[in-house]
Design a protein around this motif. Structure first.
Motif, PDB file in Angstrom:
ATOM      1  N   ASP A 107      23.126  24.210  37.618  1.00 44.85           N
ATOM      2  CA  ASP A 107      23.835  24.827  38.658  1.00 44.85           C
ATOM      3  C   ASP A 107      23.310  26.273  38.831  1.00 44.85           C
ATOM      4  N   ARG A 108      22.957  26.942  37.614  1.00 42.32           N
ATOM      5  CA  ARG A 108      22.376  28.252  37.925  1.00 42.32           C
ATOM      6  C   ARG A 108      21.724  28.700  36.663  1.00 42.32           C
ATOM      7  N   GLY A 109      20.844  29.578  36.737  1.00 44.34           N
ATOM      8  CA  GLY A 109      19.960  30.372  35.629  1.00 44.34           C
ATOM      9  C   GLY A 109      18.637  29.724  35.652  1.00 44.34           C
ATOM     10  N   HIS A 113      23.328  38.098  33.000  1.00 46.76           N
ATOM     11  CA  HIS A 113      24.402  38.877  33.818  1.00 46.76           C
ATOM     12  C   HIS A 113      24.536  40.376  33.593  1.00 46.76           C
ATOM     13  N   ASN A 130      31.083  22.453  34.436  1.00 44.14           N
ATOM     14  CA  ASN A 130      30.156  23.571  34.147  1.00 44.14           C
ATOM     15  C   ASN A 130      30.007  23.745  32.871  1.00 44.14           C
ATOM     16  N   GLU A 132      28.143  26.025  30.110  1.00 46.45           N
ATOM     17  CA  GLU A 132      26.852  27.179  29.808  1.00 46.45           C
ATOM     18  C   GLU A 132      26.247  27.413  28.614  1.00 46.45           C
ATOM     19  N   ASP A 160      22.539  38.717  38.326  1.00 41.31           N
ATOM     20  CA  ASP A 160      21.504  38.858  37.345  1.00 41.31           C
ATOM     21  C   ASP A 160      20.632  39.837  37.476  1.00 41.31           C
ATOM     22  N   LEU A 164      16.885  36.845  39.697  1.00 44.17           N
ATOM     23  CA  LEU A 164      16.537  35.539  40.075  1.00 44.17           C
ATOM     24  C   LEU A 164      15.048  35.004  39.537  1.00 44.17           C
ATOM     25  N   PHE A 167      15.245  31.906  37.668  1.00 49.17           N
ATOM     26  CA  PHE A 167      16.038  30.830  38.108  1.00 49.17           C
ATOM     27  C   PHE A 167      15.320  29.698  38.467  1.00 49.17           C
ATOM     28  N   PRO A 171      19.802  29.916  44.066  1.00 47.91           N
ATOM     29  CA  PRO A 171      21.126  30.538  43.563  1.00 47.91           C
ATOM     30  C   PRO A 171      22.493  30.027  44.461  1.00 47.91           C
ATOM     31  N   PRO A 172      23.624  30.324  43.675  1.00 50.59           N
ATOM     32  CA  PRO A 172      24.728  29.818  44.484  1.00 50.59           C
ATOM     33  C   PRO A 172      24.971  30.398  45.692  1.00 50.59           C
TER      34      PRO A 172
END
Length: 185
Positions: A107-109, A113, A130, A132, A160, A164, A167, A171-172
């Protein structure tokens, strides 16, 4: 070389939970006054990070968009994600390779953060939840005190700190909108 799909992660503990809430102020009052948690940070007035112990956060509250004020019959607030701690970023990278090799939706990463300074990798379980993995969360102790602050939700550093660069997926949409607005995309 070992097949990345055969890698088995070694999480060390359940980390934190992010809940979607209808009224962030009401929920904040509940979790601070009734449950006894402390505020670590905010992102605008949209998300608040809370802690019971030394981790920067073990619960975060995420404000739902307008129109979610009542509990619909048979429906309850949703969990945005739950997390497990990994010990190193190198292990997170091995997990990422395993997820890709197995065709599991990321989903992300991988990212880092702003609030909590933890690295993150979010992926989906078979039911679409989700999950993590995170590493290196800020620790708050008597010897390492911390003053809560408000992070700007429109600043990429909040989402982030690595901008990114690590990533594995786009990204979202909300982050893409930030980049488009700033002309960075």
């Amino acid at each position: 070389m070992t097949d990345p799909a055969s890698y088995r992660p070694r999480p060390t503990r359940l980390g934190h939970l992010v809940l979607k809430v209808r009224d962030i102020d009401r929920s904040l009052a509940f979790y601070t006054e009734v449950v006894g948690l402390s505020v670590s940070d905010w992102i605008d007035h949209h998300m608040v990070f809370l802690r019971a112990g030394e981790d920067h956060h073990d619960l975060a509250l995420l404000q739902l968009p307008p129109g979610h004020s009542a509990i619909p019959e048979g429906h309850y607030p949703a969990v945005e994600h739950f997390s497990y701690r990994l010990e190193t970023l190198a292990e997170m990278e091995q997990v990422a390779a395993m997820l890709v090799a197995r065709g599991i939706t990321i989903d992300r990463g991988i990212g880092k953060h702003g609030p909590g300074a933890n690295s993150f990798l979010v992926f989906r379980d078979p039911d679409g939840n989700n999950v993590e993995f995170y590493t290196d969360m800020t620790q708050i102790t008597a010897e390492q005190p911390y003053e809560a602050s408000v992070w700007d939700g429109k600043d990429l550093e909040t989402f982030d700190r690595w901008h990114l660069d690590r990533f594995l997926v786009p990204p979202p949409a909300r982050i893409l909108a930030l980049l488009d607005k700033d002309g960075d995309a």
